[in-house]
Write an enzyme that holds these catalytic residues in place. Structure first.
Site, PDB file in Angstrom:
ATOM      1  N   LYS A   1       0.832  -1.203   0.000  1.00  9.37           N
ATOM      2  CA  LYS A   1       0.000   0.000   0.000  1.00  9.37           C
ATOM      3  C   LYS A   1       0.871   1.259   0.000  1.00  9.37           C
ATOM      4  O   LYS A   1       0.665   2.162  -0.799  1.00  9.37           O
ATOM      5  CB  LYS A   1      -0.938   0.013   1.219  1.00  9.37           C
ATOM      6  CG  LYS A   1      -1.866  -1.193   1.281  1.00  9.37           C
ATOM      7  CD  LYS A   1      -2.814  -1.136   2.474  1.00  9.37           C
ATOM      8  CE  LYS A   1      -2.121  -1.179   3.833  1.00  9.37           C
ATOM      9  NZ  LYS A   1      -1.452  -2.460   4.113  1.00  9.37           N
TER      10      LYS A   1
ATOM     11  N   ARG B   1      10.750  -0.258  11.211  1.00 11.07           N
ATOM     12  CA  ARG B   1       9.680  -0.107  12.199  1.00 11.07           C
ATOM     13  C   ARG B   1       9.831  -1.139  13.311  1.00 11.07           C
ATOM     14  O   ARG B   1      10.128  -2.303  13.061  1.00 11.07           O
ATOM     15  CB  ARG B   1       8.325  -0.284  11.526  1.00 11.07           C
ATOM     16  CG  ARG B   1       7.872   0.958  10.805  1.00 11.07           C
ATOM     17  CD  ARG B   1       6.693   0.693   9.928  1.00 11.07           C
ATOM     18  NE  ARG B   1       5.611  -0.017  10.617  1.00 11.07           N
ATOM     19  CZ  ARG B   1       4.428  -0.246  10.077  1.00 11.07           C
ATOM     20  NH1 ARG B   1       4.185   0.169   8.847  1.00 11.07           N
ATOM     21  NH2 ARG B   1       3.492  -0.885  10.730  1.00 11.07           N
TER      22      ARG B   1
ATOM     23  N   ARG C   1      -9.835   0.338   9.111  1.00 10.66           N
ATOM     24  CA  ARG C   1      -9.348  -0.976   9.520  1.00 10.66           C
ATOM     25  C   ARG C   1     -10.470  -1.871  10.035  1.00 10.66           C
ATOM     26  O   ARG C   1     -10.262  -3.062  10.254  1.00 10.66           O
ATOM     27  CB  ARG C   1      -8.338  -0.824  10.666  1.00 10.66           C
ATOM     28  CG  ARG C   1      -6.954  -0.405  10.231  1.00 10.66           C
ATOM     29  CD  ARG C   1      -6.141  -1.605   9.871  1.00 10.66           C
ATOM     30  NE  ARG C   1      -4.797  -1.668  10.414  1.00 10.66           N
ATOM     31  CZ  ARG C   1      -3.758  -0.925  10.061  1.00 10.66           C
ATOM     32  NH1 ARG C   1      -3.906   0.056   9.209  1.00 10.66           N
ATOM     33  NH2 ARG C   1      -2.570  -1.128  10.577  1.00 10.66           N
TER      34      ARG C   1
ATOM     35  N   ARG D   1      11.578  -5.013   5.133  1.00 12.69           N
ATOM     36  CA  ARG D   1      11.396  -3.642   4.660  1.00 12.69           C
ATOM     37  C   ARG D   1      12.064  -2.614   5.571  1.00 12.69           C
ATOM     38  O   ARG D   1      12.229  -2.830   6.763  1.00 12.69           O
ATOM     39  CB  ARG D   1       9.925  -3.310   4.470  1.00 12.69           C
ATOM     40  CG  ARG D   1       9.170  -2.984   5.720  1.00 12.69           C
ATOM     41  CD  ARG D   1       7.755  -2.540   5.373  1.00 12.69           C
ATOM     42  NE  ARG D   1       6.895  -2.641   6.531  1.00 12.69           N
ATOM     43  CZ  ARG D   1       5.577  -2.479   6.480  1.00 12.69           C
ATOM     44  NH1 ARG D   1       4.972  -2.231   5.341  1.00 12.69           N
ATOM     45  NH2 ARG D   1       4.873  -2.574   7.575  1.00 12.69           N
TER      46      ARG D   1
ATOM     47  N   ARG E   1      -0.610  -8.951  13.609  1.00 13.10           N
ATOM     48  CA  ARG E   1      -1.157  -7.963  12.673  1.00 13.10           C
ATOM     49  C   ARG E   1      -1.934  -8.645  11.544  1.00 13.10           C
ATOM     50  O   ARG E   1      -2.964  -8.148  11.101  1.00 13.10           O
ATOM     51  CB  ARG E   1      -0.038  -7.084  12.117  1.00 13.10           C
ATOM     52  CG  ARG E   1       0.476  -6.095  13.180  1.00 13.10           C
ATOM     53  CD  ARG E   1       1.864  -5.577  12.866  1.00 13.10           C
ATOM     54  NE  ARG E   1       1.906  -4.729  11.701  1.00 13.10           N
ATOM     55  CZ  ARG E   1       3.017  -4.480  11.006  1.00 13.10           C
ATOM     56  NH1 ARG E   1       4.164  -5.044  11.361  1.00 13.10           N
ATOM     57  NH2 ARG E   1       2.974  -3.690   9.974  1.00 13.10           N
TER      58      ARG E   1
HETATM   59  P1  ADP Z   1       2.108  -1.755   3.292  1.00 13.45           P
HETATM   60  O1  ADP Z   1       2.162  -0.266   3.179  1.00 13.45           O
HETATM   61  O2  ADP Z   1       0.921  -2.359   2.599  1.00 13.45           O
HETATM   62  O3  ADP Z   1       2.282  -2.279   4.680  1.00 13.45           O
HETATM   63  P2  ADP Z   1       4.699  -1.620   1.908  1.00 13.45           P
HETATM   64  O4  ADP Z   1       4.384  -0.727   0.751  1.00 13.45           O
HETATM   65  O5  ADP Z   1       5.489  -1.057   3.035  1.00 13.45           O
HETATM   66  O6  ADP Z   1       3.347  -2.336   2.447  1.00 13.45           O
HETATM   67  O7  ADP Z   1       5.439  -2.901   1.312  1.00 13.45           O
HETATM   68  C1  ADP Z   1       6.041  -3.853   2.165  1.00 13.45           C
HETATM   69  C2  ADP Z   1       7.411  -4.278   1.624  1.00 13.45           C
HETATM   70  O8  ADP Z   1       7.244  -5.070   0.443  1.00 13.45           O
HETATM   71  C3  ADP Z   1       8.272  -3.102   1.225  1.00 13.45           C
HETATM   72  O9  ADP Z   1       9.601  -3.392   1.604  1.00 13.45           O
HETATM   73  C4  ADP Z   1       8.170  -3.016  -0.282  1.00 13.45           C
HETATM   74  O10 ADP Z   1       9.374  -2.561  -0.872  1.00 13.45           O
HETATM   75  C5  ADP Z   1       7.896  -4.443  -0.675  1.00 13.45           C
HETATM   76  N1  ADP Z   1       6.942  -4.528  -1.764  1.00 13.45           N
HETATM   77  C6  ADP Z   1       5.876  -3.721  -1.993  1.00 13.45           C
HETATM   78  N2  ADP Z   1       5.199  -4.128  -3.087  1.00 13.45           N
HETATM   79  C7  ADP Z   1       5.849  -5.227  -3.548  1.00 13.45           C
HETATM   80  C8  ADP Z   1       5.656  -6.113  -4.658  1.00 13.45           C
HETATM   81  N3  ADP Z   1       4.635  -5.957  -5.531  1.00 13.45           N
HETATM   82  N4  ADP Z   1       6.537  -7.127  -4.823  1.00 13.45           N
HETATM   83  C9  ADP Z   1       7.567  -7.295  -3.951  1.00 13.45           C
HETATM   84  N5  ADP Z   1       7.807  -6.505  -2.891  1.00 13.45           N
HETATM   85  C10 ADP Z   1       6.974  -5.471  -2.689  1.00 13.45           C
END
Ligand code: ADP
Ligand code: ZN
Length: 214
Positions: free
Chosen positions: A13, A161, A88, A127, A172
């Site tokens: 997201k 985080r 949520r 991440r 979660r």
């Molecule tokens: P959210 O905001 O939904 O919790 P994030 O955008 O932080 O998720 O994404 C979580 C992790 O996965 C990040 O490290 C991001 O770089 C990685 N990520 C996001 N989208 C993809 C995807 N389509 N394929 C692989 N990794 C992804």
């Protein structure tokens, strides 16, 4: 245009919201980021938020709705917003509808990002973000072009985080399936729900979202 990105933690997201900000001039409203900022400021409310988040639990609905309601009034949101991490619960979704109606606003699309739980654990535990500009990275899936240097702002400081550990992720995900997934039929019934394949690679997910919002 007003959007919601809906999906479990780690679905992508934040990654897609940031791209939509750059491409469309929308403002990402991440309740998680807002709460973490509140924790950083300290104070009794910040302390309470910290305890709830550290346990992987959800904040009270009324607090979240008023937080978003205040933020939406700010002038930078004139082109529209992307809600990320809110609503949520079904109660929050209902409260959001009421609040938007009062402000004469509406939701254009609710985009569900579908990802398997096993992939989520890997994404979340890997991440991290730039400490200065907030750009997101991943140990495996999205590394900076130059190791240790942020592509967007050149900073060499990054952060992870506190709740992005394997243990909290489990809670979660349980919260998501129990409390948040029931929002999907709520929006499906209102004709605004679209689904993208969040398992696809980041660029492909962006293409699917672009196809929906036009
Ligand atoms: P959210 O905001 O939904 O919790 P994030 O955008 O932080 O998720 O994404 C979580 C992790 O996965 C990040 O490290 C991001 O770089 C990685 N990520 C996001 N989208 C993809 C995807 N389509 N394929 C692989 N990794 C992804
Ligand atoms: Zn940066």
């Amino acid at each position: 245009m007003n959007l919601i990105l809906l999906g479990p933690p780690g679905a992508g997201k934040g990654t897609q919201a940031r791209r939509l900000e750059d491409a469309r001039g929308l403002v990402q409203l991440s309740t998680g980021d807002m709460l973490r900022a509140m924790v950083k400021e300290g104070g009794p409310l910040g302390q309470q938020a910290k305890e709830i988040m550290d346990a992987g639990k959800l904040m009270p609905d009324d607090l979240m709705v008023s937080m978003i309601g205040e933020r939406i009034e700010k002038p930078d949101v004139k082109n529209g917003f992307i809600l990320d991490g809110f609503p949520r619960t079904v109660a929050q979704a209902e409260a959001l509808d009421t609040m938007l109606a009062q402000k004469g606003l509406k939701l254009d699309h609710v985009i569900e990002m579908k990802v398997d739980d096993a992939a989520l654990v890997e994404r979340i535990t890997g991440r991290y973000t730039c400490a200065k500009c907030g750009k997101g990275y991943h140990d495996v899936f999205e590394t900076p072009k130059v190791a240790g240097v942020c592509d967007a702002c050149g900073s060499t400081e990054f952060k992870r985080r506190a709740d992005d550990n394997a243990e909290t992720v489990k809670t979660r995900l349980e919260q998501y399936h129990a409390q948040t997934a029931p929002i999907l039929p709520y929006y499906r019934d209102r004709g605004v729900l679209k689904t993208v394949d969040g398992m696809a690679e980041i660029d492909e997910v962006s293409r699917q979202i672009e196809a929906i919002i036009g």
